[in-house]
Structures are given as C-alpha cells and as structure tokens.
Design a protein around this motif. Structure first.
Motif, mmCIF file in Angstrom:
data_model
loop_
_atom_site.group_PDB
_atom_site.id
_atom_site.type_symbol
_atom_site.label_atom_id
_atom_site.label_comp_id
_atom_site.label_asym_id
_atom_site.label_seq_id
_atom_site.Cartn_x
_atom_site.Cartn_y
_atom_site.Cartn_z
ATOM 1 N N VAL A 107 1.696 16.383 -5.845
ATOM 2 C CA VAL A 107 1.179 15.225 -6.575
ATOM 3 C C VAL A 107 0.538 14.304 -5.547
ATOM 4 C CG1 VAL A 107 1.703 13.273 -8.093
ATOM 5 C CG2 VAL A 107 2.998 15.417 -8.311
ATOM 6 N N VAL A 108 -0.707 13.903 -5.827
ATOM 7 C CA VAL A 108 -1.497 13.109 -4.882
ATOM 8 C C VAL A 108 -1.930 11.815 -5.562
ATOM 9 C CG1 VAL A 108 -3.644 13.088 -3.518
ATOM 10 C CG2 VAL A 108 -2.327 15.202 -3.746
ATOM 11 N N GLN A 109 -1.867 10.719 -4.821
ATOM 12 C CA GLN A 109 -2.396 9.445 -5.301
ATOM 13 C C GLN A 109 -3.915 9.503 -5.229
ATOM 14 O OE1 GLN A 109 -0.609 6.597 -6.370
ATOM 15 N NE2 GLN A 109 -2.664 6.102 -7.056
ATOM 16 N N SER A 110 -4.577 9.177 -6.316
ATOM 17 C CA SER A 110 -6.039 9.203 -6.340
ATOM 18 C C SER A 110 -6.605 8.195 -5.350
ATOM 19 C CB SER A 110 -6.543 8.880 -7.743
ATOM 20 O OG SER A 110 -7.932 8.692 -7.740
ATOM 21 N N ARG A 111 -7.629 8.598 -4.629
ATOM 22 C CA ARG A 111 -8.322 7.679 -3.714
ATOM 23 C C ARG A 111 -9.253 6.736 -4.463
ATOM 24 N NH1 ARG A 111 -10.155 11.623 1.253
ATOM 25 N NH2 ARG A 111 -8.122 11.725 2.250
ATOM 26 N N SER A 112 -9.768 7.179 -5.619
ATOM 27 C CA SER A 112 -10.762 6.382 -6.338
ATOM 28 C C SER A 112 -10.150 5.475 -7.403
ATOM 29 C CB SER A 112 -11.811 7.290 -6.978
ATOM 30 O OG SER A 112 -11.200 8.164 -7.902
ATOM 31 N N ASP A 113 -8.924 5.755 -7.840
ATOM 32 C CA ASP A 113 -8.277 4.944 -8.875
ATOM 33 C C ASP A 113 -6.817 4.748 -8.490
ATOM 34 O OD1 ASP A 113 -7.113 3.807 -11.123
ATOM 35 O OD2 ASP A 113 -7.980 5.228 -12.523
ATOM 36 N N PRO A 114 -6.440 3.535 -8.077
ATOM 37 C CA PRO A 114 -5.060 3.307 -7.627
ATOM 38 C C PRO A 114 -4.015 3.491 -8.732
ATOM 39 C CG PRO A 114 -6.276 1.242 -7.718
ATOM 40 C CD PRO A 114 -7.265 2.342 -7.975
ATOM 41 N N GLU A 115 -4.444 3.563 -9.972
ATOM 42 C CA GLU A 115 -3.510 3.764 -11.078
ATOM 43 C C GLU A 115 -3.447 5.220 -11.530
ATOM 44 O OE1 GLU A 115 -5.103 0.945 -13.892
ATOM 45 O OE2 GLU A 115 -3.622 -0.546 -13.286
ATOM 46 N N ALA A 116 -4.067 6.132 -10.780
ATOM 47 C CA ALA A 116 -4.110 7.539 -11.189
ATOM 48 C C ALA A 116 -3.423 8.439 -10.162
ATOM 49 C CB ALA A 116 -5.551 7.992 -11.388
ATOM 50 N N ARG A 117 -2.740 9.448 -10.715
ATOM 51 C CA ARG A 117 -2.107 10.479 -9.889
ATOM 52 C C ARG A 117 -2.668 11.833 -10.291
ATOM 53 N NH1 ARG A 117 2.118 7.535 -12.021
ATOM 54 N NH2 ARG A 117 2.695 9.293 -13.350
#
Length: 105
Positions: free
Chosen positions: A46-56
C-alpha cells in the motif's frame, strides 16, 4: 453499494457508480469485484499517493489477468473518515511514494 474491509480493518465503500466505471474497461471486467476486495483485504503493498494526499494505492500481483501478468491497483480516497474506491486498473509497475504497508522497520 458494497462495503469492503481492508488489511487494517477499515471499512471502504465501493459504490455502484464506481464499480460501473471500473467495469467499463474491458481488461477489468473479469477482475472485479472479487479481486478488488482481495486486493484491499490482502495487498502486497500500500502506497501513499504522491499526487493526492488523501489517496492510497493498494497493489496485488495477479498472473492471470485478461492482459497477462499484472499488478491490480485499487485507488482509495480517505476523506474525513469516509474511505471509498475511486478507481482500479491493471499496471506493469507500482507507482512510487511512501510505503504504508507492509510497515518498514
């Protein structure tokens, strides 16, 4: 609407509209919703999205997708304690970003 538990026990919504959007792509028709649920519950990463801080981004590799061996990526938005699937797609590579799971020690 479906509700799915992820690897951490969080409840994630999959609306009929989002499922319809995902299934509109031919390569995804045989992948969902069972494999979406499996990817959320038992991801390989599971990765934290670089473009959307609220998306995984939840990833799991499958050998037998309609387009050959690929990663299934399920994108989840978590906004104000309301987690829901934005989209899902197959890909050759995982995107970079902070790895949330498995935890690094």
């Amino acid at each position: 609407m479906l509700t799915i538990r992820d690897y951490a026990g969080a409840t994630i919504r999959l609306t009929d509209e989002r499922l319809s959007h995902i299934l509109s792509r031919q390569e995804m028709r045989l992948m969902a919703p069972e494999r979406l649920a499996e990817t959320l519950f038992s991801p390989e990463q599971v990765v934290q999205s670089r473009s959307d801080p609220e998306a995984r981004l939840y990833y799991r590799h499958y050998q037998d997708t309609p387009v050959g061996p690929k990663h299934l990526c399920v994108v989840v938005a978590d906004r104000a304690a309301d987690a829901f699937v934005l989209t899902a797609y197959v890909t050759d590579t995982r995107k970079g970003g902070e790895i949330l799971w498995p935890a690094r020690s």
